[in-house]
Motif scaffolding. Structure first.
Motif, PDB file in Angstrom:
ATOM      1  N   VAL A 311       0.825  -1.203   0.000  1.00 14.89           N
ATOM      2  CA  VAL A 311       0.000   0.000   0.000  1.00 14.89           C
ATOM      3  C   VAL A 311       0.866   1.262   0.000  1.00 14.89           C
ATOM      4  CG1 VAL A 311      -1.800   1.266   1.225  1.00 14.89           C
ATOM      5  CG2 VAL A 311      -1.847  -1.238   1.174  1.00 14.89           C
ATOM      6  N   LEU A 312       1.748   1.360   1.016  1.00 10.09           N
ATOM      7  CA  LEU A 312       2.541   2.587   1.123  1.00 10.09           C
ATOM      8  C   LEU A 312       3.529   2.732  -0.026  1.00 10.09           C
ATOM      9  CD1 LEU A 312       3.311   2.918   4.944  1.00 10.09           C
ATOM     10  CD2 LEU A 312       1.591   4.091   3.575  1.00 10.09           C
ATOM     11  N   VAL A 313       4.201   1.611  -0.396  1.00  9.57           N
ATOM     12  CA  VAL A 313       5.154   1.683  -1.505  1.00  9.57           C
ATOM     13  C   VAL A 313       4.423   2.087  -2.784  1.00  9.57           C
ATOM     14  CG1 VAL A 313       6.668   0.327  -3.004  1.00  9.57           C
ATOM     15  CG2 VAL A 313       6.866   0.119  -0.539  1.00  9.57           C
ATOM     16  N   GLY A 314       3.212   1.543  -2.993  1.00  6.92           N
ATOM     17  CA  GLY A 314       2.416   1.910  -4.165  1.00  6.92           C
ATOM     18  C   GLY A 314       2.165   3.409  -4.197  1.00  6.92           C
ATOM     19  N   LYS A 318       4.534   4.709  -7.183  1.00  8.18           N
ATOM     20  CA  LYS A 318       3.731   4.933  -8.397  1.00  8.18           C
ATOM     21  C   LYS A 318       3.166   6.348  -8.418  1.00  8.18           C
ATOM     22  CE  LYS A 318       3.677   0.907 -10.594  1.00  8.18           C
ATOM     23  NZ  LYS A 318       5.032   0.735 -10.093  1.00  8.18           N
ATOM     24  N   ASP A 319       2.461   6.686  -7.320  1.00 11.21           N
ATOM     25  CA  ASP A 319       1.720   7.933  -7.362  1.00 11.21           C
ATOM     26  C   ASP A 319       2.625   9.146  -7.169  1.00 11.21           C
ATOM     27  OD1 ASP A 319      -0.261   6.172  -7.630  1.00 11.21           O
ATOM     28  OD2 ASP A 319      -1.185   6.468  -5.667  1.00 11.21           O
ATOM     29  N   LEU A 320       3.462   9.080  -6.112  1.00 11.71           N
ATOM     30  CA  LEU A 320       4.230  10.282  -5.788  1.00 11.71           C
ATOM     31  C   LEU A 320       5.464  10.422  -6.686  1.00 11.71           C
ATOM     32  CD1 LEU A 320       4.447  12.721  -3.917  1.00 11.71           C
ATOM     33  CD2 LEU A 320       5.830  11.328  -2.382  1.00 11.71           C
ATOM     34  N   PHE A 321       6.311   9.395  -6.721  1.00 14.62           N
ATOM     35  CA  PHE A 321       7.572   9.539  -7.446  1.00 14.62           C
ATOM     36  C   PHE A 321       7.389   9.435  -8.965  1.00 14.62           C
ATOM     37  CE2 PHE A 321       9.479   9.628  -3.409  1.00 14.62           C
ATOM     38  CZ  PHE A 321      10.765  10.108  -3.575  1.00 14.62           C
ATOM     39  N   GLU A 322       6.847   8.295  -9.417  1.00 12.31           N
ATOM     40  CA  GLU A 322       6.727   8.128 -10.874  1.00 12.31           C
ATOM     41  C   GLU A 322       5.681   9.061 -11.456  1.00 12.31           C
ATOM     42  OE1 GLU A 322       6.233   4.057 -12.040  1.00 12.31           O
ATOM     43  OE2 GLU A 322       8.157   3.487 -11.148  1.00 12.31           O
ATOM     44  N   GLY A 323       4.635   9.351 -10.654  1.00 12.03           N
ATOM     45  CA  GLY A 323       3.553  10.182 -11.162  1.00 12.03           C
ATOM     46  C   GLY A 323       3.881  11.664 -11.142  1.00 12.03           C
ATOM     47  N   PRO A 366       9.176   3.336   3.258  1.00  8.97           N
ATOM     48  CA  PRO A 366       7.903   2.875   3.847  1.00  8.97           C
ATOM     49  C   PRO A 366       8.047   1.514   4.523  1.00  8.97           C
ATOM     50  CG  PRO A 366       7.619   3.505   1.536  1.00  8.97           C
ATOM     51  CD  PRO A 366       9.081   3.516   1.802  1.00  8.97           C
ATOM     52  N   ILE A 367       8.865   0.638   3.922  1.00  9.10           N
ATOM     53  CA  ILE A 367       9.026  -0.713   4.464  1.00  9.10           C
ATOM     54  C   ILE A 367       9.779  -0.673   5.790  1.00  9.10           C
ATOM     55  CG2 ILE A 367      10.127  -2.930   4.028  1.00  9.10           C
ATOM     56  CD1 ILE A 367       9.739  -2.228   0.985  1.00  9.10           C
ATOM     57  N   VAL A 368      10.890   0.085   5.797  1.00 14.31           N
ATOM     58  CA  VAL A 368      11.691   0.162   7.013  1.00 14.31           C
ATOM     59  C   VAL A 368      10.888   0.841   8.120  1.00 14.31           C
ATOM     60  CG1 VAL A 368      13.837   1.004   7.973  1.00 14.31           C
ATOM     61  CG2 VAL A 368      13.771   0.254   5.639  1.00 14.31           C
ATOM     62  N   THR A 369      10.127   1.857   7.764  1.00 18.28           N
ATOM     63  CA  THR A 369       9.342   2.568   8.778  1.00 18.28           C
ATOM     64  C   THR A 369       8.338   1.620   9.433  1.00 18.28           C
ATOM     65  OG1 THR A 369       9.515   4.534   7.403  1.00 18.28           O
ATOM     66  CG2 THR A 369       7.916   4.604   9.186  1.00 18.28           C
ATOM     67  N   THR A 370       7.603   0.875   8.612  1.00 16.70           N
ATOM     68  CA  THR A 370       6.611  -0.023   9.206  1.00 16.70           C
ATOM     69  C   THR A 370       7.297  -1.128  10.010  1.00 16.70           C
ATOM     70  OG1 THR A 370       6.482  -1.087   7.037  1.00 16.70           O
ATOM     71  CG2 THR A 370       4.668   0.350   7.645  1.00 16.70           C
ATOM     72  N   LEU A 448      13.626  -7.591   3.235  1.00 10.91           N
ATOM     73  CA  LEU A 448      12.453  -8.402   3.531  1.00 10.91           C
ATOM     74  C   LEU A 448      11.213  -7.796   2.888  1.00 10.91           C
ATOM     75  CD1 LEU A 448      11.780 -10.890   5.281  1.00 10.91           C
ATOM     76  CD2 LEU A 448      11.149  -9.327   7.097  1.00 10.91           C
ATOM     77  N   GLY A 449      11.129  -6.465   3.002  1.00  8.92           N
ATOM     78  CA  GLY A 449       9.985  -5.786   2.415  1.00  8.92           C
ATOM     79  C   GLY A 449       9.959  -5.966   0.907  1.00  8.92           C
ATOM     80  N   VAL A 450      11.149  -5.852   0.292  1.00  6.67           N
ATOM     81  CA  VAL A 450      11.228  -6.026  -1.154  1.00  6.67           C
ATOM     82  C   VAL A 450      10.836  -7.463  -1.526  1.00  6.67           C
ATOM     83  CG1 VAL A 450      12.777  -6.000  -3.127  1.00  6.67           C
ATOM     84  CG2 VAL A 450      12.975  -4.237  -1.395  1.00  6.67           C
ATOM     85  N   VAL A 451      11.352  -8.417  -0.743  1.00  5.81           N
ATOM     86  CA  VAL A 451      11.053  -9.828  -1.010  1.00  5.81           C
ATOM     87  C   VAL A 451       9.546 -10.080  -0.883  1.00  5.81           C
ATOM     88  CG1 VAL A 451      11.328 -12.178  -0.129  1.00  5.81           C
ATOM     89  CG2 VAL A 451      13.309 -10.690  -0.338  1.00  5.81           C
ATOM     90  N   LEU A 452       8.997  -9.598   0.241  1.00  7.61           N
ATOM     91  CA  LEU A 452       7.564  -9.833   0.464  1.00  7.61           C
ATOM     92  C   LEU A 452       6.734  -9.109  -0.583  1.00  7.61           C
ATOM     93  CD1 LEU A 452       7.292  -9.625   4.357  1.00  7.61           C
ATOM     94  CD2 LEU A 452       7.368 -11.654   2.921  1.00  7.61           C
ATOM     95  N   GLY A 453       7.142  -7.901  -0.919  1.00 10.89           N
ATOM     96  CA  GLY A 453       6.405  -7.137  -1.913  1.00 10.89           C
ATOM     97  C   GLY A 453       6.426  -7.844  -3.257  1.00 10.89           C
ATOM     98  N   MET A 454       7.604  -8.357  -3.617  1.00  5.18           N
ATOM     99  CA  MET A 454       7.751  -8.969  -4.923  1.00  5.18           C
ATOM    100  C   MET A 454       7.072 -10.336  -4.972  1.00  5.18           C
ATOM    101  SD  MET A 454      11.175  -9.338  -7.021  1.00  5.18           S
ATOM    102  CE  MET A 454      11.436 -10.503  -8.314  1.00  5.18           C
TER     103      MET A 454
END
Lengths: 649, 85
Positions: A311-314, A318-323, A366-370, A448-454
């Protein structure tokens, strides 16, 4: 190591592990230290200037189970006592365990430094029906005694006021006459041969006779050739003693503390155990412990893996950086400097902004923060020490005891931090095995966040395959390491602090502090890594590496050859490498995604944790570990490629 | 002091819920670990309440909960006589 302060302006916080020294330190200085609800979190002396007096320097010392010093933590604290120009000591004690607190007071009092006793966690003592007659205790000890609840900020004002009235404590006991005579002889000799500028010779004599190695070193340094006289006195004293002299001294202090505690404690009769005690028992219950653990893990997964990593990475990526941000920044750069190499450095394919900062802020933050928030909640709740009990049997298989679960779980946050925390383990063998396993099979939160996200994006099965592979390899590697590394396993003995409802403000403060530490470390490395990638790409080295790595990466691991770039990045930071794979997730098959993640997780950890391994274990051992880990990662990755292709298609 | 003929049992054998008194720490326990136990307040004569025995021995001594592996609890000797305040 400690540095001597010039004037006597140091205020030392000293006390048992897990009594709230670090929280109190934060209250008194506003400075942040890693604070956890498990013993042994403060592994070094931390210093910061006091809020109430700019001149004063507050020092947070590692918790001591007892003095004379025996463990690394205790030695670090003893060194601080010897080398700092202390204005006063603040002994922080657990109000519900006054006996143990006073056993330490009985020794600190002999050092002749003005002191104050802060009886912390007063609320928990009261909840257990333990009432301490504080004015009476203060009178007996001859020092200010204050009730505090550091987590809630209670009693802090009184404590700062009390510091102004710090005074030398009255002795709690006279030792047995024969021992007393030996102490006096030793104190006289120390006064003559190696007087300490601040600490009383009597206190040093008691510590030296009690076998404190730090005091022995200090005396050796200052007495020079006269040391033989001190050694002879100690030898004579231990021969005269009716039993083991250090044990006799400790026992007499315990008896004195016992007597004083009994005279100032009133205990209300409680009919039933507290709710927190009952809950605490369920958590380590043979039947309920494991389902509760699974529930906790699932909640953490939902919060970090789903909410943080999707959710947060999205939203961020996507929205903030790429958009918004990246197009705007790219347009701005194009308008300002036009096309050219500088433009490519900043906003190109391997641009410092478009890759480095985007990875660091949109994917990792976002991953490290959570994760840090979830870990903070677990720490402050008192769950982690109970986890050592649940995990003990499993860790026995790999020659460790449950205590090693703490660095391992912390490693899920940051392997660098966790490598430092292996100091809480009692033997060199345990530290060696744990550091090796951290480097090999424990993914940090970013990764871990990247792994879980992917893998979460692939399927839940993919996450489970990866998790089973990791746990299996952890156990196998640990089992082999325990067989190969000589030494004995030490059985687990641990304190279980009460379960507490975490105070969210404290968790947020701690999360903020850890994030700051993390970002200061991570952003320069991400930028450096991006720049190296850019340089490799421009110089034509990257395509060459990708081609050279092709047989290994494509042939053996079955990944697209561009994945080589991710492994090159992985040399700088493992999560950076995983992020590299994450960014090509859409072009990977489920098997490729799992194999890629298994290999990159086993791959060597980031540069910072490698440096920490060198610091803790020496260059030789650290390089030896790398020499084992890198081929092993590719070997296992390739085996999984073959296995998964055979059974899962 | 306890009478000399009082039976001493290993802490690991005591059923949960029982209150006992610590008699001695066995020599089989590693010396450093013995010092650690003493520092936790496990001195002879101290009352101990056994909370559970599995997966580890968990005791309450002076409002402090301690978890001990059976390898250690097996060598801590306790007496079942009622605790005298």
């Amino acid at each position: 190591m400690t540095n001597s302060s010039s004037a006597a302006n140091a205020i030392l916080l000293v006390g048992h592990p897990n009594v709230g020294k670090s929280v109190l330190f934060h209250r008194l200085t506003g400075a942040y230290v890693n604070v956890s609800n498990y013993p042994g979190t403060t592994v070094e002396v931390t210093r910061a200037s006091a809020r109430f007096d700019r001149e004063a320097m507050l020092l947070d010392t590692p918790g001591v189970l007892a003095l004379p010093s025996r463990s690394d933590d205790e030695r670090a604290t003893m060194r601080a006592l010897l080398n700092e120009s202390s204005r006063c000591l603040v002994q922080v004690g657990d109000a519900k365990n006054l006996r143990r607190t006073l056993t330490l007071t009985a020794l600190l009092a002999e050092l002749g430094v003005p002191m104050v006793l802060a009886l912390n966690m007063h609320d928990e003592a009261a909840a257990r029906g333990v009432m301490v007659d504080i004015p009476a205790l203060s009178e007996e000890l001859g020092i200010p005694v204050l009730a505090t609840v550091a987590t809630g900020g209670e009693g802090i004002g009184e404590l700062t006021h009390g510091l102004g009235h710090a005074s030398r404590a009255e002795a709690l006991l006279r030792y047995d006459p024969e021992i007393e005579a030996d102490i006096e002889r030793m104190a006289d000799a120390i006064t003559r041969l190696a007087p300490h500028p601040l600490l009383a010779a009597r206190g040093l004599a008691i510590l030296y006779l009690g076998g404190d190695s730090v005091v022995a070193d200090w005396l050796a340094e200052h007495a020079g050739k006269q040391l033989a006289q001190l050694e002879a006195l100690r030898q004579a004293a231990s021969e005269r003693a009716d039993g083991d002299l250090p044990a006799l001294l400790a026992r007499e202090r315990t008896e004195a503390a016992d007597a004083l505690a009994s005279s100032v404690i009133q205990r209300a009769v409680r009919s039933s155990p507290l709710l927190s005690q009952r809950l605490g028992q369920y958590v380590v219950h043979p039947l309920w412990g494991v389902p509760i653990l699974l529930g906790v893990l699932y909640a953490v997964y939902q919060f970090v893996g789903v909410f943080g990593a999707s959710v947060l990475v999205g939203l961020m990526e996507k929205d903030l950086f790429e958009g918004i941000l990246n197009p705007a920044f790219t347009d701005f750069i194009n308008a300002m400097i036009g096309p050219g190499w500088l433009q490519e450095v900043l906003v190109g394919q391997y641009g410092l902004w478009t890759m480095g900062m985007t990875y660091a802020l949109a994917l990792i933050l976002p991953i490290v923060t959570t994760f840090f928030f979830a870990f903070g909640v677990l720490e402050d709740s008192g769950y982690l020490p109970r986890l050592t009990v649940i995990a003990n049997r499993l860790f026995a298989l790999i020659g460790l005891n449950g205590r090693a679960v703490l660095p391992m779980v912390l490693g899920l946050g940051c392997v660098t931090m966790a490598t430092l925390t292996t100091r809480i383990l009692h033997s060199r063998r345990e530290r060696l095995i744990t550091i090796f396993l951290l480097a090999l099979a424990i993914p940090c939160s970013a990764q871990l966040g990247v792994v879980l996200g992917m893998l979460g994006g692939v399927s839940f099965t993919a996450v489970i395959v990866w998790a089973i592979a990791m746990v299996g390899i952890l156990l196998l590697a640990g089992f082999l390491a325990a067989k190969l590394i000589p030494g004995r396993r030490i059985p687990l003995v641990t304190e279980l602090p009460p379960l507490r409802l975490p105070i969210i403000a404290n968790v947020l403060k701690k999360t903020g502090g850890r994030l700051k530490w993390y970002l200061i470390e991570v952003i320069p490395l991400f930028l450096l890594g991006t720049f190296i990638m850019f340089a490799l790409d421009k110089s034509g080295a990257l395509p060459a590496i990708i081609d050279a790595g092709e047989p290994l990466v494509s042939g053996w691991l079955g990944l697209p050859k561009e994945a080589s770039a991710a492994f090159v990045m992985g040399f700088l930071r493992r999560d950076f490498g995983a992020t590299g794979l994450f960014s090509m997730a859409h072009s990977l098959s489920p098997i490729q995604a799992v194999v890629g993640m298994i290999t990159i997780t086993l791959f060597i950890p980031c540069f910072a944790s490698l440096m920490m391994m060198v610091k803790e274990q020496g260059t030789k051992v650290a390089l030896g570990m790398v020499a084992v880990i890198v081929p092993f990662a590719f070997l296992v990755g390739g085996l999984f490629n073959l296995l998964l292709r055979a059974v899962w298609s | 002091m306890s009478p000399a003929h009082e039976v001493r049992l290993p802490l690991a054998f005591i059923p949960p819920g029982t209150e006992v008194r610590l008699a001695a720490l066995g020599d089989e326990i590693d010396p450093l670990q013995r010092e650690q136990l003493t520092a936790y307040g496990l001195a002879s004569g101290r009352p101990i309440k056994v909370l559970q025995q599995r997966p580890m021995t968990v005791i309450l001594a002076d409002e402090v909960e301690l978890a001990l592996e059976h390898a250690v609890a097996r060598h801590i000797w306790v007496e079942k006589s009622p605790v005298v305040a």
